[in-house]
Design an enzyme around this catalytic site. Structure first.
Site, short mmCIF file in Angstrom:
data_model
loop_
_atom_site.label_atom_id
_atom_site.label_comp_id
_atom_site.label_asym_id
_atom_site.label_seq_id
_atom_site.Cartn_x
_atom_site.Cartn_y
_atom_site.Cartn_z
NE ARG A 135 0.19 -5.74 -1.83
CZ ARG A 135 1.34 -6.13 -1.31
NH1 ARG A 135 1.51 -6.10 0.01
NH2 ARG A 135 2.32 -6.53 -2.07
NE ARG A 159 -1.09 -2.01 7.35
CZ ARG A 159 -0.33 -3.10 7.25
NH1 ARG A 159 -0.57 -3.99 6.31
NH2 ARG A 159 0.65 -3.32 8.11
CD GLU A 166 6.81 -6.35 4.96
OE1 GLU A 166 5.99 -6.68 5.84
OE2 GLU A 166 6.69 -6.63 3.76
CB SER A 219 8.64 -9.15 1.91
OG SER A 219 8.37 -10.39 2.48
NE ARG A 224 4.90 -0.22 4.26
CZ ARG A 224 4.50 -1.34 4.85
NH1 ARG A 224 5.37 -2.24 5.24
NH2 ARG A 224 3.21 -1.56 5.04
#
Length: 416
Positions: free
Chosen positions: A261, A276, A348, A351, A388
């Site tokens: 990303r 991130r 988070e 999801s 994560r």
RNA sequence: GGACAAGUGGGUGAGCGGCUGAAACCACAUCCCUGCUAAGGAUGCGUACGGGUAACUGUACCGAGAGUUCGAAUCUCUCCUUGUCCA
């Protein structure tokens, strides 16, 4: 893509629901108008074409009977000019409609709470209680460097910012986590699949990343291919443009891939550490289901991801995303947030979304429902984000001397 | 990388520029017949969008796109994929 027939039938209902997601009613109005205009243009074109076909058929008859065809040919030629014009109009309207329709997000479910951003998400429940530390808990980047698990500088050196490299136990833990997660998902009935990390435009349009979010994607320079931002894209699109047998459903899959990303617009957020990154590991769940199955499967997927965290003894909570935080394609989403004692907050880590038939309509995934073809429901969810998870293990399992306890369930994967 | 060939409905596989949305067979569905370790017969059976309460009907689709033609699965071009041979 939203259902244009539904829009036509229940304009007020649809536009009210989309308004909750911040879609301007005038946009929906315009969509409806364009759809009606396209229908007219199509009807006009098809009538002309029907005439043309009829006259062309006569041509054959005339020729066989040796009749004079000059008059007929003049008529046909004149009609042809009209057809060309009508076709141009139809195409133009088709393009306009598609451009607009593809940029409109899914209709949020009624159960989705109103809200502007992640602060308005609603907690569903907490699982496991965060433990008390007798010392000040460190953040993961400190622990990662102290233990020599993750090297942030060298990652940047060979690529650019937001890339890292793992060493030793850090690297081994990543691999152990991937294997543990895949095995766990498999034990819940998800078949393991392995898919390309590069996909074409059609696939990304199918799942809704394109045309709207091209800036977030890494694109190849000499070919129309993109690095996948999530395994959801290749896995869901495996069944693109197919009509499945009812007995095949549900198709439950799990896949490990790297994800890429650009994180456009995330400047300044989580710049330290591996929360991130531009490239990260993720194990994904994807299900293709009959509409009546999707609610239950969604719950199963949430449980699956949550249970992995429980098995790893990581405290977490489930939240119901509000309209403002809901993704483009989702009808509703549950996020799982893991407790990070170093950051003193939940973050988070997964999801899980039900897109209902939003992606199925775009990707043309249907099944034979008796005699009819019906759009399937597609669901996807992380189970889990590997980096994560590693972060969470480091922060939750740290000791005062900086050492980190390995979760019991991972030990077999590490030869311990 | 070069040469040649091929790409048709769930599958196999015919298709002369008009009578082909597409033969035949298999699979599948419904019905009929029969009573035995099996079968035989009849009918139906692609997708999308539009019109009609409906029977039905219009348009488009034979790898994708463009072209020739009054008319293209059938001819031409480009691309993609697959196969075979060569380097």
């Amino acid at each position: 893509m939203i259902d244009l027939k539904l829009l036509q039938k229940d304009f007020d209902g649809v536009s009210a629901k989309l308004a909750r997601k911040g879609v301007d009613t005038s946009l929906i109005e315009s969509l409806k108008e364009k759809n009606e205009k396209l229908k007219l243009a199509k009807a006009a074109y098809e009538t002309l074409q029907a005439d043309q076909n009829a006259m062309s058929k006569e041509f054959g008859v005339y020729k066989r009977e040796g009749k004079d065809i000059n008059e007929l040919k003049a008529k046909v030629d004149a009609n042809k000019i009209k057809i060309t014009e009508a076709l141009d109009i139809q195409r133009e309207r088709q393009e306009e409609l598609e451009k607009l329709a593809m940029a409109i997000p899914n209709i949020p479910d009624d159960s989705v709470p109103d809200g502007a951003d992640e602060d308005d998400n609603v907690e569903i429940k907490k699982v496991l209680t965060p433990k008390e530390f007798s010392f000040t808990a460190k953040e993961h980047w400190e622990l990662a460097e102290e233990n020599g698990w993750i090297d942030f500088e060298r990652g940047v050196k060979i690529a650019t910012s937001r890339f890292s490299a793992s060493f030793g136990m850090g690297a081994r833990l990543e691999r152990a986590l991937i294997n543990f997660m895949l095995d766990f998902n498999r034990s819940r009935g998800f078949e393991e699949v392995s898919v390309p990390a590069l996909v074409n435009r059609t696939a990304l349009e199918g799942t809704g990343q394109l045309p709207k979010f091209e800036d977030d994607l890494y694109k190849m320079q000499d070919q129309e291919l993109f690095l996948i931002p999530t395994a959801e894209v290749p896995v869901t699109n495996l069944f693109q443009d197919e009509i499945l047998q009812e007995t095949q459903l549900p198709i439950k899959m799990t896949a490990y891939t790297s994800c890429f990303r650009k994180e456009a617009g995330a400047a300044g957020r989580d710049t330290r550490g591996m929360i991130r990154q531009h490239q990260f590991h993720k194990v994904e769940l994807v299900t293709i289901a009959k509409p009546e199955q999707s609610e239950q499967i969604f719950e199963d997927m949430v449980s699956c991801a949550s249970d992995i965290l429980t098995a790893l003894e990581l405290p977490h909570r489930l939240v119901n995303l509000c309209t403002g935080d809901l993704g483009f394609g989702a009808a509703y989403t549950t996020d799982i947030e893991v407790w990070l004692p170093g950051q003193n907050q939940y973050r988070e880590i997964s999801s899980i979304s039900n897109t209902r038939e939003f992606q199925a309509r775009r990707a043309k995934i249907r099944y034979k429902d008796g005699k009819k073809n019906t759009f399937v429901h597609t669901l996807n969810g992380s189970s889990l984000a590997v980096g994560r998870t590693l972060v969470a293990i480091m922060e939750n399992n740290q000791n005062e001397d900086g050492s980190i306890d390995i979760p019991e369930v991972l030990k077999p994967y590490l030869g311990m």
